[in-house]
Design an enzyme around this catalytic site. Sequence first.
Site, PDB file in Angstrom:
ATOM      1  N   GLN A 109       0.843  -1.212   0.000  1.00 47.56           N
ATOM      2  CA  GLN A 109       0.000   0.000   0.000  1.00 47.56           C
ATOM      3  C   GLN A 109       0.868   1.248   0.000  1.00 47.56           C
ATOM      4  O   GLN A 109       0.615   2.218  -0.702  1.00 47.56           O
ATOM      5  CB  GLN A 109      -0.873   0.033   1.271  1.00 47.56           C
ATOM      6  N   ARG A 223      -3.195   8.185   5.216  1.00 47.47           N
ATOM      7  CA  ARG A 223      -2.913   6.954   5.960  1.00 47.47           C
ATOM      8  C   ARG A 223      -3.130   7.058   7.461  1.00 47.47           C
ATOM      9  O   ARG A 223      -3.228   6.033   8.132  1.00 47.47           O
ATOM     10  CB  ARG A 223      -1.485   6.490   5.662  1.00 47.47           C
TER      11      ARG A 223
END
EC number: 2.1.1.148
Lengths: 301, 301, 301, 301
Positions: A109, A223
Amino acid sequence: MPITPEQQAEIDAQRAETTPTRRATAPGIEAHLYEAKPVLDHGIVRAIDYMGDDAAIVQAARVSYGRGTRTVSNDEGLIRYLMRHWHSTPFEMCEIKLHVKLPVFVARQWIRHRTANVNEYSARYSVLDREFYIPAPEHLAAQSRQNNQGRGTVLEGEEAQRVLDMLREDSNRAYDHYEDMLRTDGQQGLARELARMNLPANVYTQWYWKTDLHNLFHFLRLRADPHAQYEIRVYADAIAAIVRDWVPLAYGAFEDYRMGGAHLSRGAVEVVRRMLAGEEVTQETSGLSKREWAEAMGVIG
Amino acid sequence: MPITPEQQAEIDAQRAETTPTRRATAPGIEAHLYEAKPVLDHGIVRAIDYMGDDAAIVQAARVSYGRGTRTVSNDEGLIRYLMRHWHSTPFEMCEIKLHVKLPVFVARQWIRHRTANVNEYSARYSVLDREFYIPAPEHLAAQSRQNNQGRGTVLEGEEAQRVLDMLREDSNRAYDHYEDMLRTDGQQGLARELARMNLPANVYTQWYWKTDLHNLFHFLRLRADPHAQYEIRVYADAIAAIVRDWVPLAYGAFEDYRMGGAHLSRGAVEVVRRMLAGEEVTQETSGLSKREWAEAMGVIG
Amino acid sequence: MPITPEQQAEIDAQRAETTPTRRATAPGIEAHLYEAKPVLDHGIVRAIDYMGDDAAIVQAARVSYGRGTRTVSNDEGLIRYLMRHWHSTPFEMCEIKLHVKLPVFVARQWIRHRTANVNEYSARYSVLDREFYIPAPEHLAAQSRQNNQGRGTVLEGEEAQRVLDMLREDSNRAYDHYEDMLRTDGQQGLARELARMNLPANVYTQWYWKTDLHNLFHFLRLRADPHAQYEIRVYADAIAAIVRDWVPLAYGAFEDYRMGGAHLSRGAVEVVRRMLAGEEVTQETSGLSKREWAEAMGVIG
Amino acid sequence: MPITPEQQAEIDAQRAETTPTRRATAPGIEAHLYEAKPVLDHGIVRAIDYMGDDAAIVQAARVSYGRGTRTVSNDEGLIRYLMRHWHSTPFEMCEIKLHVKLPVFVARQWIRHRTANVNEYSARYSVLDREFYIPAPEHLAAQSRQNNQGRGTVLEGEEAQRVLDMLREDSNRAYDHYEDMLRTDGQQGLARELARMNLPANVYTQWYWKTDLHNLFHFLRLRADPHAQYEIRVYADAIAAIVRDWVPLAYGAFEDYRMGGAHLSRGAVEVVRRMLAGEEVTQETSGLSKREWAEAMGVIG
């Protein structure tokens, strides 16, 4: 155990040593340098190096010969102005380098943020360690029923136990076979670049990751957000704690204008205006779709 | 005169001050920090900040917990290997920030290197100084007769004088009118963002420019090259002199494998092999076009 | 079996349909569009879209109003000149979009090329298929004895069989458990974003990958190279075959000046010159290290 | 006159010709292709090529084998969701290439958007035309009194006339001298790379500029904004009119969530909540600075 006693000794040795420099120095991050912040069960985040401080942002915005700063309140006002008006280049004048140990599925990711410099430990060249992420029971979440890309309630009882057993056993068996394939006693030994394919995505890897503050803020906004997967969010949180001490003025502005702020669509702005003018507005009369209405109410409600 | 006494005093003050840091420090570049290196008639290059040193390249390549270095000769061998095999990411672990004063037409070439962070002095927001690049007589070159994109012999006599006069007079008149348009005594005063359009491309601007070592080497390879325009090459040369002291091992490898090396085409490699095998090869028998033949002979001959 | 009959039917339907366009059209790549080229045991490469052709490179270099082309030989000469002199921006005017199915460990290498646009199939959102890369016996190579990052001889007999058995069994067991964790009949069902961590690096993923021709050539130079890992090289080869038909002039120049050419260090150029002047040069008298000597001799034969 | 009759004839010839393609074709932009949209007094914007359409965004988000679209309303919902949640990569799957003629001072702002491919007409290699931007009287604005980086009222009467005269005369004299320096009849002739330095920043240059839709939206958000300088905003507006026809669903989402939406800080969200709860909030009780308060009221008031 994220790091070994030998590694800790190396870290302590590095932290014990200072040299004089003419560069801008940020005391807040100096205190963190090299320290291994534990994340998940075997992961770490370490700040290894940095360039610049709050004053470097101000200096770049003013393109001055000296440090460019005036008073703290003046500098803070300028930094907040730059953040509010989406100026990106002054924040790019600060740079940070981190050493991170993380599971491969998190790394996959993370690497999607392309504006960064990365050197990853090479499993073509070297042998990976027997370290796998096994979620703590309280993070073993079921698939969300509402959201295709989210988590629901925590798994319970026997189901939780079975999942943990499978993860642990499959990881260990995969690693046993990885070692077995690599062995060169009495056999040729498979190439490392091939053997690694047997390792699951919860195996830990590590990298040096270097980025500028503007792109780091972008990373943190996505994030450290509640919608991000828990396993990457804890890394973002660990980094945020370092950044807060490194560039306190810029981080404060980031919290107020990015993390803590909200974006309203054209339609949602209109709804707010009508409401403030005293009108009773419902989803039906708002002109927003159900989903957009729910998201707008989430902001203002 | 590239900088004023006040600016020099600010620089001296910054150079006089050091603080202890835990970061990797490179003594070679510390000696240069903040100093204004003169370039052209009014330009400067100043190293303002840096991150990393030769050891940081090695550390990233090895992804280690400590500094990652072994012996100097071992480190040098690794750095040279990385350079030879076009590994870019370890060199990206070093970063440098420069303050540059340069003519606008040089800035326009420079900015084509997109992988860098830039904050330029804003002529929308501020007023530019009366500083223009006027070439020294020995750099006042005629258009090349062979090459559409190059310089020939130096202009002589009256022609040289006329060119210098035109450049000087037009620059000064443009600046007089620029000031005149901006005036607010007894008139409204034109917006700065409009008035600047009257200034020619030899006016000086300035910026903070920050890039990583890999991209800086790429910049130097193209701009410190004999084919680059003289006026940008002198900036590249000034930067190269700083980089040489900052990361001597990496710079040495760069000189051997990039600046001093040569790229041979498939056909040119074939020609060299045939020649080394004792064959007499001419352009006609080489399979190369005249232009390719001339370029190959330039390398090996 | 890389694709299903349903997928093939979709592809055939797309290939059957054309629409008129005013854009530059490259017949060579039109013939490939949408077709699934098989790579490895379950992988594919498909060209989905493109922008530009050889003439677009010429047009950009000349910044002209029309197509910018003159004669084919003239265009070819210009394209070869641009390639030889490392001009990158004209090649950036061409763009290609590919659909690729590939093992995760190949995707992890591939993604290091940052200057591209990528949309990967999301295992947070969707469930991956039961498809794993199992090397053909002739690609089951031992670790190289000379090179920490390479392959040696092919594994033989019982060792090869054991490796293949382990890869197959571990893959299948991992997938069985993946499905088991996800099940929602009589249990909560683990979140997809967690369950995926049990899958090994030889599981197949897929993505849309879009890049410009300059960056694609860079990718091909590194990944179609004999030093690249076999499993990514076959993808590079499949892409190269498409590019050759798309922009034949640019691809020819790429082959002559990049793939088929060679870079000589400053020292190696010196050696070649001495040899051509008739001198007997050995490693000892060359001034090159053993490794550099071996590499130089590899080039010139 | 932005283009010559010869150029118009080339454009007409290109527009007259179509070829069949298997690629996704967007009728809305086909109608614009090659056409020179006039901007300012001599500038143009021309769409030269494109890749993708609304369906390509959907296809990438779903990573599907076919076109990936379902129903129009379904596709629109997905595109709006992607825009609302700041997904960038699906929008990167569309690409556009423009031919732009623009004054150098506009080009200097424009080039700060680094994520694009650019080929500019080279004044090292070629001779620029005698074309300069002279503002229309209604755009000849005074410096703003409130804002260091903005425009105030329009210049009037004699002042306006004097400014226009200076701009026109200085441009023409600079060009006369440019031509004079370049002359090779009876003199050597100055190198083009030097002579260009005499030209002011309102001279027109041109380039091919290619970017993906995500980065184009970012460009439009900053440059089609009322705070952008008028002379670049008109280019952004001309491009926006093309994009609206190219990808109508994506453009609609962009208008609702980016151009027409607003970002509220953490403090401003708090103020809105208090107001909606019936509290009377003033700047003093808001916790916002005067500037932040004014900006928040600008959104909701």
